[in-house]
Design a protein around this motif. Structure first.
Motif, PDB file in Angstrom:
ATOM      1  N   PRO A 213     -17.756   8.012  -1.822  1.00 37.81           N
ATOM      2  CA  PRO A 213     -18.502   7.529  -0.644  1.00 37.81           C
ATOM      3  C   PRO A 213     -17.658   6.947   0.470  1.00 37.81           C
ATOM      4  CG  PRO A 213     -18.872   6.125  -2.566  1.00 37.81           C
ATOM      5  CD  PRO A 213     -18.199   7.356  -3.045  1.00 37.81           C
ATOM      6  N   TYR A 214     -16.473   6.342   0.157  1.00 33.49           N
ATOM      7  CA  TYR A 214     -15.688   5.690   1.200  1.00 33.49           C
ATOM      8  C   TYR A 214     -14.518   6.544   1.674  1.00 33.49           C
ATOM      9  CZ  TYR A 214     -18.535   2.140  -0.922  1.00 33.49           C
ATOM     10  OH  TYR A 214     -19.613   1.464  -1.435  1.00 33.49           O
ATOM     11  N   THR A 215     -14.574   7.847   1.366  1.00 35.15           N
ATOM     12  CA  THR A 215     -13.608   8.776   1.944  1.00 35.15           C
ATOM     13  C   THR A 215     -13.874   8.883   3.439  1.00 35.15           C
ATOM     14  OG1 THR A 215     -13.491  10.060  -0.103  1.00 35.15           O
ATOM     15  CG2 THR A 215     -12.721  11.135   1.903  1.00 35.15           C
ATOM     16  N   LEU A 216     -12.834   8.707   4.246  1.00 35.52           N
ATOM     17  CA  LEU A 216     -13.003   8.792   5.701  1.00 35.52           C
ATOM     18  C   LEU A 216     -12.916  10.248   6.148  1.00 35.52           C
ATOM     19  CD1 LEU A 216     -11.007   5.679   6.923  1.00 35.52           C
ATOM     20  CD2 LEU A 216     -13.399   6.191   7.459  1.00 35.52           C
ATOM     21  N   ILE A 217     -13.956  10.695   6.841  1.00 36.11           N
ATOM     22  CA  ILE A 217     -14.019  12.071   7.338  1.00 36.11           C
ATOM     23  C   ILE A 217     -13.660  12.054   8.822  1.00 36.11           C
ATOM     24  CG2 ILE A 217     -15.414  14.147   7.553  1.00 36.11           C
ATOM     25  CD1 ILE A 217     -15.096  13.106   4.688  1.00 36.11           C
ATOM     26  N   SER A 218     -12.480  12.557   9.136  1.00 37.76           N
ATOM     27  CA  SER A 218     -12.039  12.606  10.532  1.00 37.76           C
ATOM     28  C   SER A 218     -12.487  13.910  11.172  1.00 37.76           C
ATOM     29  CB  SER A 218     -10.509  12.484  10.600  1.00 37.76           C
ATOM     30  OG  SER A 218     -10.070  12.603  11.935  1.00 37.76           O
ATOM     31  N   GLN A 219     -12.917  13.837  12.415  1.00 34.31           N
ATOM     32  CA  GLN A 219     -13.347  15.037  13.124  1.00 34.31           C
ATOM     33  C   GLN A 219     -12.166  15.902  13.548  1.00 34.31           C
ATOM     34  OE1 GLN A 219     -16.619  15.750  13.236  1.00 34.31           O
ATOM     35  NE2 GLN A 219     -16.804  13.875  12.036  1.00 34.31           N
ATOM     36  N   ALA A 220     -10.988  15.320  13.639  1.00 32.15           N
ATOM     37  CA  ALA A 220      -9.785  16.073  14.028  1.00 32.15           C
ATOM     38  C   ALA A 220      -9.057  16.538  12.773  1.00 32.15           C
ATOM     39  CB  ALA A 220      -8.867  15.199  14.876  1.00 32.15           C
ATOM     40  N   ARG A 221      -8.442  17.710  12.825  1.00 35.73           N
ATOM     41  CA  ARG A 221      -7.675  18.213  11.692  1.00 35.73           C
ATOM     42  C   ARG A 221      -6.364  17.434  11.570  1.00 35.73           C
ATOM     43  NH1 ARG A 221      -7.358  24.689  11.459  1.00 35.73           N
ATOM     44  NH2 ARG A 221      -6.224  24.097   9.556  1.00 35.73           N
ATOM     45  N   GLN A 222      -6.012  17.105  10.350  1.00 30.84           N
ATOM     46  CA  GLN A 222      -4.772  16.381  10.099  1.00 30.84           C
ATOM     47  C   GLN A 222      -3.588  17.338  10.246  1.00 30.84           C
ATOM     48  OE1 GLN A 222      -4.272  13.260   9.550  1.00 30.84           O
ATOM     49  NE2 GLN A 222      -6.050  12.327   8.589  1.00 30.84           N
ATOM     50  N   THR A 223      -2.597  16.938  11.020  1.00 28.37           N
ATOM     51  CA  THR A 223      -1.368  17.718  11.189  1.00 28.37           C
ATOM     52  C   THR A 223      -0.181  16.825  10.844  1.00 28.37           C
ATOM     53  OG1 THR A 223      -2.361  19.078  12.936  1.00 28.37           O
ATOM     54  CG2 THR A 223       0.047  19.060  12.776  1.00 28.37           C
ATOM     55  N   LEU A 224       0.587  17.248   9.843  1.00 26.75           N
ATOM     56  CA  LEU A 224       1.715  16.447   9.369  1.00 26.75           C
ATOM     57  C   LEU A 224       2.967  17.310   9.295  1.00 26.75           C
ATOM     58  CD1 LEU A 224       0.009  14.560   6.377  1.00 26.75           C
ATOM     59  CD2 LEU A 224       0.336  13.745   8.708  1.00 26.75           C
ATOM     60  N   PRO A 225       4.134  16.702   9.415  1.00 23.70           N
ATOM     61  CA  PRO A 225       5.389  17.471   9.339  1.00 23.70           C
ATOM     62  C   PRO A 225       5.701  17.919   7.916  1.00 23.70           C
ATOM     63  CG  PRO A 225       5.880  15.138   9.507  1.00 23.70           C
ATOM     64  CD  PRO A 225       4.390  15.263   9.680  1.00 23.70           C
ATOM     65  N   GLU A 226       6.409  19.028   7.796  1.00 23.46           N
ATOM     66  CA  GLU A 226       6.945  19.415   6.507  1.00 23.46           C
ATOM     67  C   GLU A 226       8.184  18.565   6.219  1.00 23.46           C
ATOM     68  OE1 GLU A 226       7.674  23.568   6.205  1.00 23.46           O
ATOM     69  OE2 GLU A 226       5.560  24.120   6.358  1.00 23.46           O
ATOM     70  N   LEU A 227       8.491  18.400   4.934  1.00 25.00           N
ATOM     71  CA  LEU A 227       9.596  17.548   4.535  1.00 25.00           C
ATOM     72  C   LEU A 227      10.682  18.361   3.833  1.00 25.00           C
ATOM     73  CD1 LEU A 227       7.700  14.463   3.012  1.00 25.00           C
ATOM     74  CD2 LEU A 227       8.343  14.890   5.392  1.00 25.00           C
ATOM     75  N   SER A 228      11.918  18.084   4.205  1.00 30.54           N
ATOM     76  CA  SER A 228      13.063  18.620   3.473  1.00 30.54           C
ATOM     77  C   SER A 228      13.478  17.584   2.448  1.00 30.54           C
ATOM     78  CB  SER A 228      14.231  18.915   4.430  1.00 30.54           C
ATOM     79  OG  SER A 228      13.858  19.892   5.383  1.00 30.54           O
ATOM     80  N   VAL A 229      13.719  18.022   1.216  1.00 28.07           N
ATOM     81  CA  VAL A 229      13.978  17.098   0.118  1.00 28.07           C
ATOM     82  C   VAL A 229      15.316  17.422  -0.524  1.00 28.07           C
ATOM     83  CG1 VAL A 229      13.012  16.042  -1.957  1.00 28.07           C
ATOM     84  CG2 VAL A 229      11.490  17.108  -0.290  1.00 28.07           C
ATOM     85  N   ALA A 230      16.054  16.396  -0.873  1.00 30.87           N
ATOM     86  CA  ALA A 230      17.359  16.594  -1.514  1.00 30.87           C
ATOM     87  C   ALA A 230      17.608  15.488  -2.523  1.00 30.87           C
ATOM     88  CB  ALA A 230      18.473  16.604  -0.473  1.00 30.87           C
ATOM     89  N   SER A 231      18.367  15.818  -3.566  1.00 28.87           N
ATOM     90  CA  SER A 231      18.802  14.809  -4.524  1.00 28.87           C
ATOM     91  C   SER A 231      19.984  14.055  -3.931  1.00 28.87           C
ATOM     92  CB  SER A 231      19.212  15.465  -5.843  1.00 28.87           C
ATOM     93  OG  SER A 231      19.777  14.520  -6.725  1.00 28.87           O
ATOM     94  N   VAL A 232      20.071  12.757  -4.222  1.00 29.76           N
ATOM     95  CA  VAL A 232      21.148  11.947  -3.639  1.00 29.76           C
ATOM     96  C   VAL A 232      22.077  11.386  -4.704  1.00 29.76           C
ATOM     97  CG1 VAL A 232      19.797  11.309  -1.619  1.00 29.76           C
ATOM     98  CG2 VAL A 232      19.661   9.897  -3.671  1.00 29.76           C
ATOM     99  N   LEU A 233      21.969  11.871  -5.931  1.00 33.24           N
ATOM    100  CA  LEU A 233      22.766  11.299  -7.012  1.00 33.24           C
ATOM    101  C   LEU A 233      24.136  11.962  -7.114  1.00 33.24           C
ATOM    102  CD1 LEU A 233      20.451  10.439 -10.008  1.00 33.24           C
ATOM    103  CD2 LEU A 233      21.727   8.936  -8.512  1.00 33.24           C
ATOM    104  N   SER A 234      24.946  11.770  -6.110  1.00 36.14           N
ATOM    105  CA  SER A 234      26.337  12.206  -6.177  1.00 36.14           C
ATOM    106  C   SER A 234      27.111  11.190  -7.016  1.00 36.14           C
ATOM    107  CB  SER A 234      26.944  12.291  -4.782  1.00 36.14           C
ATOM    108  OG  SER A 234      26.978  11.004  -4.180  1.00 36.14           O
TER     109      SER A 234
END
Length: 425
Positions: A213-234
């Motif tokens: 019931p408390y899910t917010l319904i936005s009238q605009a479509r959500q647009t988000l950036p894609e993410l580049s991911v890398a391991s940092v355990l050198s």
């Protein structure tokens, strides 16, 4: 002996003592008893501790979804944080309400939903926390009720007063308190911002019955950036983490397992670096200052355990997670200084979910951090963005035995690139 001669003799003795000490330190450093990094740690550990404590306290943020209703019109910000511009203006109203909350009582869901239809401000922190802890983390006085809640609502009444409501989904409970906030102050703050046109699922018709019931319904479509991911355990990163935890980098108890996991043991402490970027620590000794929660009483409180866990994980993740930010997921503690604290990653207020349901977990036993796990992955926003499915289509695709909550974010499945998606909670 004349005074002048005694002064000269004392100076000569002091110079000789200094030379002998330096000579002894040089000879000691040439042996295998002490690694070359040991002296660096002696001089850097205190600086590191104070600098990172201040940094972690100032960078502590929580994701928050805000909905404001004025004159029957609802506007929302679904990617806000407690460090954002909107919350900077609307947050003080909430801290005033929490600090002045009185005459608390339980209410039913219908009263809470009616209050959502008044002129109001709704704050959804996406995770359930004790209000006293939440209040401290958003800059309040920490004098709030001990009641746990995930979402808080400031709702105006006809007499000009404002009531504070709380929703605890884990116990299916609703609460309310009287406050010193006025309806005029609430309306004035709410009218200063313009968000996306939105509405709650329970007020949006049959098409959204599959949603909580408390899910917010936005009238605009959500647009988000894609993410580049890398391991940092050198190898260098592993050594830096070892120094932060005051391990001997050149310990002889250091080996690599067949799957590539690096294991270092020192006394009763063990740390494991896995190839996927996961760091495991365990130990009953608290040699490192970052593993000892500061406390004023006999045992650290929930607030003190959480602050210590935040400082520890912030130190491990600092400059190693790219554009992502750490945030508090859950915190529980007893009266004896035992606690379990979990953290997650977010980017711009949108969560980055991990298959383990949390990014980092810290265990405190009798006032000492005895173990933690943290997934070290660096997330970088790319120039490419993706628009999510319209909420109506996403709601139609929900597969659940009961109402499910949809929220925009990222699912870290281990790939090098993450696209934004609808997450079902």
């Amino acid at each position: 002996m004349r005074p002048t001669d005694r002064h000269v003799q004392n100076r000569i003795q002091n110079v000789l003592i200094v030379c002998l000490v330096l000579s002894a330190l040089f000879l000691l450093s040439r042996t295998e008893l002490i690694g070359p990094d040991t002296f660096n740690r002696l001089f850097t550990s205190s600086v590191y501790s104070t600098e990172n404590t201040n940094a972690s306290q100032t960078s502590a943020q929580l994701p928050v979804r805000i909905a404001v209703r004025t004159g029957g019109v609802c506007q929302a910000w679904t990617g806000e944080t407690t460090g954002g511009n909107v919350f900077e203006d609307l947050g003080p109203l909430l801290t005033e309400a929490l600090g002045s909350a009185s005459d608390g009582r339980t209410v039913d869901e219908k009263e809470f939903q009616r209050a959502l239809e008044n002129n109001s401000i709704y704050y959804d922190f996406t995770t359930t926390l004790p209000l006293s802890l939440l209040d401290a983390w958003i800059g309040g006085s920490a004098n709030a009720p001990q009641t746990p809640a995930r979402a808080l609502l400031l709702s105006s009444l006809q007499d000009g007063s404002v009531t504070l409501y709380g929703w605890d989904p884990e116990h299916d409970a609703y609460y309310c308190w009287s406050t010193t906030v006025t309806a005029e102050t609430l309306s004035s703050a709410a009218e200063r911002h313009s968000g996306e046109s939105a509405e709650f699922a329970f007020l949006s018709g049959e098409s959204y019955q599959a949603l909580a019931p408390y899910t917010l319904i936005s009238q605009a479509r959500q647009t988000l950036p894609e993410l580049s991911v890398a391991s940092v355990l050198s190898s260098a990163e592993c050594d830096q983490i070892l120094m932060q935890l005051e391990f001997n980098v050149h310990s002889n108890s250091r080996y690599t397992e067949s799957d590539g996991t690096l294991v270092i043991k020192q006394g009763l402490r063990t740390i494991r670096f896995e190839p996927d970027g996961t760091v495991y620590y365990s130990g009953t000794e608290a040699d490192a200052a970052v593993l000892r929660p500061k406390h004023s009483g006999e045992a650290p409180t929930l607030q003190e355990c959480t602050d210590a866990a935040w400082e520890c994980i912030s130190a491990i993740t600092a400059d190693r997670i790219g554009d992502a930010r750490l945030y508090l997921l859950s915190a529980q503690a007893d009266q004896n200084g035992n606690a379990e604290i979990q953290f997650g990653y977010m980017l711009g207020g949108f969560p980055i979910f991990h298959p383990d349901d949390n990014t980092a977990q810290v265990t405190v036993e009798e006032g000492v951090i005895t173990s933690f796990t943290v997934h070290l992955r660096s997330y970088t926003s790319s120039e490419k963005s993706t628009a999510l499915l319209p909420t109506l289509q996403a709601a139609a695709a929900v597969r659940s035995d009961g109402p499910a909550e949809l929220l925009a974010g990222y699912w870290d499945d281990g790939n090098d690139t993450l696209s934004p998606t609808w997450l079902q909670k």
